[in-house]
Design an enzyme around this catalytic site. Structure first.
Site, short mmCIF file in Angstrom:
data_model
loop_
_atom_site.label_atom_id
_atom_site.label_comp_id
_atom_site.label_asym_id
_atom_site.label_seq_id
_atom_site.Cartn_x
_atom_site.Cartn_y
_atom_site.Cartn_z
N LYS A 98 124.11 46.80 -85.90
CA LYS A 98 124.02 48.06 -85.16
C LYS A 98 123.22 47.86 -83.87
O LYS A 98 123.61 48.35 -82.81
CB LYS A 98 123.40 49.15 -86.05
N GLN A 106 118.34 53.51 -92.53
CA GLN A 106 119.35 52.74 -93.26
C GLN A 106 119.24 53.00 -94.76
O GLN A 106 118.16 52.98 -95.35
CB GLN A 106 119.18 51.24 -92.95
N ASP A 113 123.78 60.10 -88.38
CA ASP A 113 124.54 59.87 -89.61
C ASP A 113 125.20 61.15 -90.13
O ASP A 113 125.93 61.11 -91.12
CB ASP A 113 123.60 59.35 -90.72
#
Ligand code: GUN
Length: 288
Positions: free
Chosen positions: A53, A97, A120
């Site tokens: 990422k 994460q 997200d």
């Protein structure tokens, strides 16, 4: 007849090129989008995902702030870091994460993120908007799958779609996105009976189990010309594998995604796109 490969690397590059253009427009206004990531503990797969990422951010011109936190961090300490990032005007997007170490609460953590920085799409605010067709920030893997359908002009209206996942990150957002496109969606999970029969009736199967010891989607389980999107990814016998064997499934499917090189690159590309959306949501607030 062999089906068509849905190549995540090609489609992700198209998304990244669009993102790059938007970033240059931000830069003309003196704004450099910035994504903050939080990685807790020593899960090697998670560390690789976060590194990918960061690399992708660098490739398109998004700056990053990297928080690598010790496995033993308390919920209270983690909340404080999220609060600081929420307040930090130089940070546009925040990603924690997953999965988290067992002593940390996933809901408490993700719902603490400011909804305008929630790249997200996991906060109750953004998940709720999605269920009402008003989403701005949608979880990256589901929106990546939708981009793949778009790229191949796959019409979802009236299609029978089977989802093999019910998580907040994959199954639930996908359900809403697919129903919005007028598909008929069945969600399967570990307690579903007759999964073989259900899969066999589907026009499209989106599988995201990620554990070959629990589930493998075999060619016998799909109907001729079905479309298979493989979101599962895991290490099995030393190899990176999906929920199905691409080379076997593509002999029967009309379209399928490989692993690696399918949905994975799309997740990363959509994160970049979400960081741009979050940047514009943040600057709108700044102007009010
Ligand atoms: N772990 C696996 N996929 C994801 C994702 O899309 N976002 C976050 N935050 N964690 C993940």
């Amino acid at each position: 007849m062999v089906g068509i490969k849905i190549d995540g690397k090609i489609i992700a590059q198209i998304v990244k090129d669009r993102v790059k253009k938007e970033i240059s427009e931000f830069k003309n206004q003196g704004i450099t989008p910035c994504l903050a990531t939080i990685l807790i503990g020593n899960n090697p797969a998670s560390a690789t995902y976060v590194k990918n990422k960061h690399n992708a951010c660098e490739e398109v011109g998004i700056t990053t702030k990297d928080h690598k936190l010790d496995e033993t961090i308390t919920q209270h300490e983690l909340n404080k870091i999220i609060d600081e990032l929420n307040e930090d005007a130089s940070v546009n997007g925040i990603l924690v994460q997953l999965p988290l170490p067992k002593h940390l609460n996933e809901f408490d953590t993700t719902s603490r993120i400011s909804p305008v920085k929630d790249v997200d799409g996991l906060t109750p605010h953004n998940a709720g908007l999605l269920s009402m067709k008003k989403a701005k920030l949608v979880a990256c893997t589901p929106s990546g799958v939708m981009e793949m359908f778009d790229y191949h002009h796959i019409d979802l209206e009236g299609k029978d779609i089977v989802l093999i996942n019910r998580s907040n990150l994959v199954g639930k957002p996908l359900y809403h996105l697919l129903v919005e496109k007028n598909a008929t969606v069945i969600t399967c999970h570990s307690k579903t009976k007759n999964i073989e029969k259900i899969c066999h009736s589907a026009d499209i199967i989106i599988t995201a189990v990620g554990d070959r010891t629990k589930f493998i989607l075999t060619p016998e389980m799909i109907k001729e010309n079905a479309i298979v999107i493989d979101v599962g990814i895991s290490k099995f016998k030393g190899e990176l594998v999906g929920d199905c064997d691409y080379e076997k499934i593509i002999e029967k499917a009309s379209f399928a995604t490989p692993v690696p090189g399918g949905v994975g690159p799309m997740t990363v590309a959509m994160l970049l796109k979400n960081t741009i959306i979050a940047t514009s949501l943040g600057t709108q607030i700044g102007r009010q």
